[in-house]
Write a protein that holds these residues in place. Structure first.
Motif, short mmCIF file in Angstrom:
data_model
loop_
_atom_site.label_atom_id
_atom_site.label_comp_id
_atom_site.label_asym_id
_atom_site.label_seq_id
_atom_site.Cartn_x
_atom_site.Cartn_y
_atom_site.Cartn_z
N UNK A 135 0.83 -1.21 0.00
CA UNK A 135 0.00 0.00 0.00
C UNK A 135 0.86 1.25 0.00
N UNK A 136 2.01 1.19 0.66
CA UNK A 136 2.91 2.35 0.70
C UNK A 136 3.45 2.68 -0.69
N UNK A 137 3.48 1.67 -1.59
CA UNK A 137 4.02 1.91 -2.92
C UNK A 137 3.00 2.57 -3.85
N UNK A 138 1.75 2.68 -3.43
CA UNK A 138 0.72 3.32 -4.24
C UNK A 138 0.61 4.79 -3.85
N UNK A 139 0.76 5.64 -4.85
CA UNK A 139 0.66 7.07 -4.61
C UNK A 139 -0.79 7.53 -4.54
N UNK A 140 -1.00 8.78 -4.14
CA UNK A 140 -2.34 9.32 -3.99
C UNK A 140 -3.12 9.29 -5.29
N UNK A 141 -2.47 9.61 -6.41
CA UNK A 141 -3.19 9.62 -7.69
C UNK A 141 -3.62 8.21 -8.08
N UNK A 142 -2.76 7.22 -7.81
CA UNK A 142 -3.13 5.85 -8.13
C UNK A 142 -4.34 5.41 -7.30
N UNK A 143 -4.36 5.77 -6.03
CA UNK A 143 -5.50 5.41 -5.18
C UNK A 143 -6.76 6.15 -5.61
N UNK A 144 -6.62 7.39 -6.01
CA UNK A 144 -7.78 8.14 -6.48
C UNK A 144 -8.31 7.55 -7.79
N UNK A 145 -7.42 7.11 -8.64
CA UNK A 145 -7.86 6.41 -9.85
C UNK A 145 -8.62 5.14 -9.48
N UNK A 146 -8.13 4.43 -8.46
CA UNK A 146 -8.82 3.22 -8.01
C UNK A 146 -10.20 3.55 -7.46
N UNK A 147 -10.32 4.63 -6.73
CA UNK A 147 -11.63 5.03 -6.21
C UNK A 147 -12.62 5.25 -7.35
N UNK A 148 -12.16 5.88 -8.40
CA UNK A 148 -13.04 6.13 -9.55
C UNK A 148 -13.31 4.85 -10.32
N UNK A 149 -12.29 4.08 -10.59
CA UNK A 149 -12.43 2.93 -11.49
C UNK A 149 -13.26 1.82 -10.88
N UNK A 150 -13.15 1.59 -9.58
CA UNK A 150 -13.96 0.56 -8.94
C UNK A 150 -15.45 0.89 -9.08
#
Length: 726
Positions: A135-150
């Motif tokens: 989880x530490x290797x995922x940046x904020x933009x990657x997590x935000x993309x995941x929030x949208x894509x899911x």
């Protein structure tokens, strides 16, 4: 020729996900299915006004939909979607990586390149992974993309067609902003709010009949009396007797009232949860004004004399005795045709799937005419209306569109509602309906495992405590009313579905926790200690993961054997020492049924591999369901697929691989087949992965094992010495 009367019933249901103590929703499935199944199915029917059907909504599902529509429901994944990544703690970020890929990967993740890229970074398997480090290797933009894509991946074809924001965000692909995520969540809420009005409009224009299920989706006959399970399974161990027909009546009565409030009229009929019926349950339905009910053909055939022909029995409506002077009209589903939509057609090109479906319907009509029956048959197709579409390309858009279009244009098929289908019931009534469900015509799934029995015992303890508290009058009535509601929720069938070994889910712990929370809360409200069964998880960990490469048989081969290839159990000892696999071990959240065969035995001598397939019902029925079997054999040299025709006459027939004869199969009472090791290019010591597919044409209707492969090693001269047992 009089058209076939085809009656679809699409069943829409989700269990109560609200946690009793906090009111939070532990799982997001009501919200996510709203933007696919509930919305899509209505949208498609609006575009095919010539198709009539019945759609069944459970009250507990509609209750939760209203919470989401009003913005009062809050599930954990909704909360994580709504928060900026910079505000997420370490556990929150890990939870996103665990949960935001919970959607079909091939059909929903892969079409979105950024989503697929993030899945590859996370990895497909989390066992043994240091999730905190990942989880530490995922940046904020990657997590935000995941929030949208899911949330985007759970948008069905109707949302993509009608919602400009959804289309634009799919096209955008990556680099999502907070405003993008917020827009998606607003679309979700708006779609959830539109579900009931949309279906009510389809009802009011006369195209769709809306029906319901007892309130919390309980197994009604087991609420009436758990000892009724012995009627189908006389030797099965049962929990202490639970007999509360008054609870069953509450579920029926409240479901009718809730349905009328939402849709403007009471339902004419009910789909009993899991197609579960008994004489006592039907008596309650009839006395509460329910005009029709439905179940599975297995229940029907066990309600009739053993010699009753399937064709004349299944494809007509029935009157069924339901207590003194009352009857309920019933239709029983064509099991194979219902299940191929739910479990098979997702893997088949839509054009071929629709052709297969319509050919089956025509075949029933032709058989009906050849049999000299008057008029036309009535064919029931009843199935889950939501879970299947996650596995179809584009959420089932092409399949449903082609299917409805074919039915609208056909002059040999007339789609009807369940009220229309059952109105023509005539002839003498069934005097006593069989006590069973759509699975195995029994209640084994919900009461047949040690975990089930623990859950029923806990429920029974607290139900008795409630009755005693009411009798003593020492607990305020308001507290007892709340306790009763928790017990009604604990009576839902869904908890017992996941107990035992038959089904697996990543969220088994959450289902177990919800059940125990309802029982414990009810106990405390009644002023007693929670039962001992609920003080630790009832669900045991360690169930096999679906999709694992290697499936585990119940028994491995321990002796060399050389059966007589005649399709019969020639002697009792013929298959002694064979390996044994039953498909019930590794089923997913949707039960496909053992449509053709329910047991696979496998073994070998030094020259050949031997397989035996036992029909689930009869050889004739297996040959109706499947036209041939395909044996998949994998080794280090590659994979071979050997096809064998299914002709239940006992004559050995050759298999074929790449146009060449290979092996033999004989089918009479059972299917027995032989595959020589030399012809497969296998030598002693070679590892082999094995699977058997039952097909109708090129449509796979069954696979043994359901997931992965059975592993074996080609034997050598020392096999029996090594495996010898005293």
């Amino acid at each position: 020729m009089t058209p076939v009367r085809l009656a679809f019933l699409w069943h829409m249901h989700q269990p109560p996900y609200r946690e009793p103590e906090t009111g939070a929703y532990l799982m997001p499935w009501v919200r996510l299915h709203a933007t696919r199944a509930y919305h899509d199915m209505a949208w498609m029917l609006e575009r095919h006004p010539g198709v009539r059907c019945t759609v069944n909504f459970t009250p507990v599902l509609l209750e939760q939909l209203e919470d989401y529509a009003q913005g009062t429901a809050q599930d954990r994944l909704l909360e994580l979607s709504a928060r900026p990544p910079a505000d997420l703690g370490a556990e929150d970020r890990q939870q996103i990586l665990r949960s935001f890929f919970m959607v079909g990967w091939e059909t929903n993740v892969k079409p979105l390149p950024r989503y697929w890229e993030l899945l590859q970074k996370r990895g497909r398997e989390l066992r043994g992974v240091d999730l905190a480090r990942l989880a530490h290797s995922f940046g904020d933009q990657e997590l935000q993309d995941l929030q949208a894509l899911f949330n985007l991946a759970w948008m069905g074809f109707a949302a993509q067609a009608d919602e400009p924001a959804v289309r634009a965000l799919r096209e955008k692909g990556r680099g999502y902003t907070r405003a993008d995520v917020d827009a998606l969540l607003e679309v979700q809420r708006r779609i959830a709010a539109g579900v009931v009005p949309r279906w009510r409009a389809l009802q009011d224009r006369g195209q769709v009949e809306l029906s319901t299920t007892p309130y919390y989706h309980p197994i009604l006959p087991l609420l009436c009396d758990t000892d009724a399970a012995h009627r189908a399974l006389p030797g099965i161990p049962l929990p202490p007797r639970f007999a509360h027909p008054e609870d069953a009546r509450w579920h029926v009565r409240e479901a009718i009232a809730a349905h009328a409030r939402r849709f403007g009229r009471p339902p004419a009929g009910m789909w009993p949860a899991e197609g579960s019926v008994s004489p006592e349950a039907l008596e309650i339905l009839a006395s509460e004004g329910v005009g029709w009910a439905a179940s599975d053909e297995g229940v029907l055939l066990q309600s009739l004399p053993a010699a009753a022909p399937r064709l004349r029995s299944v494809y007509r409506p029935w009157r069924v005795a339901a207590g003194a002077g009352r009857e309920v009209r019933m239709l029983f589903r064509d099991r194979a045709l219902s299940d191929v939509i739910g479990f098979t057609y997702a893997k088949v090109p839509a054009r071929d799937a629709v052709a297969d479906f319509t050919a089956h319907v025509r075949a029933v009509a032709d058989a009906w005419a050849r049999d000299g029956q008057p008029g036309a048959p009535t064919l029931g197709v009843f199935l889950d209306g939501e879970n299947a579409w996650e596995h179809y390309p584009s959420s089932g858009h092409e399949f449903l569109d082609r299917l409805y279009d074919a039915l609208e244009r056909s002059d040999r098929v007339q789609t009807v509602t369940l009220s229309e289908a059952t109105a023509a019931a005539e002839g003498p009534p069934i005097a006593r309906v069989h006590t069973g469900s759509w699975i195995e015509a029994s209640f084994r799934i919900w009461i047949g495992h040690r975990e089930d029995r623990e859950a029923w015992a806990a429920l029974g303890r607290v139900r008795d405590a409630l009755a005693q508290a009411e009798e003593r009058g020492e607990v305020p009535a308001e507290r007892l009313a709340r306790a009763r509601q928790h017990l009604y929720a604990a009576e839902a069938s869904d908890w017992y579905w996941w107990y035992g070994e038959d089904f697996t889910t990543e969220q088994a712990a959450e289902f177990d926790a919800l059940f125990r929370a309802h029982v414990n809360r009810a106990a405390l409200l009644c002023g007693v200690d929670p039962p001992p069964e609920t003080q630790a998880p009832i669900k045991r960990a360690g169930a096999p993961a679906p999709g694992a490469l290697e499936a585990k048989p119940l028994r491995e081969p321990v002796m060399l054997l050389t059966p007589t290839l005649d399709g019969r159990e020639t002697t009792y000892f013929e298959w002694q020492g064979a390996g044994l696999y039953r498909p019930g071990q590794h089923r997913g959240s949707m039960y496909g049924g053992a449509q053709a065969f329910h047991v696979l035995r496998f073994g070998f001598d030094l020259a050949a591999l031997y397989l035996r397939l036992d029909p689930a019902e009869s050889a004739a029925r297996a040959a109706e369901v499947a036209t041939h079997v395909r044996v998949s054999v994998r080794s280090r040299d590659g994979q071979r697929w050997v096809d064998f025709p299914l002709e239940p006459d006992g004559a050995p027939r050759p298999g074929a691989w790449r146009g060449q004869a290979l092996g033999r199969l004989a089918f009479a009472q059972v299917a027995e087949l032989e595959l020589p090791f030399a012809a497969l290019g296998l030598a002693p010591g070679d590892r082999v992965d094995l699977a058997v597919h039952a097909l109708r044409g090129e449509v796979e209707v069954e696979r043994l094992p359901r997931y992965g492969y059975l592993a074996l090693t080609v034997p050598d001269q020392d096999f029996e010495r090594i495996h010898w047992r005293v």
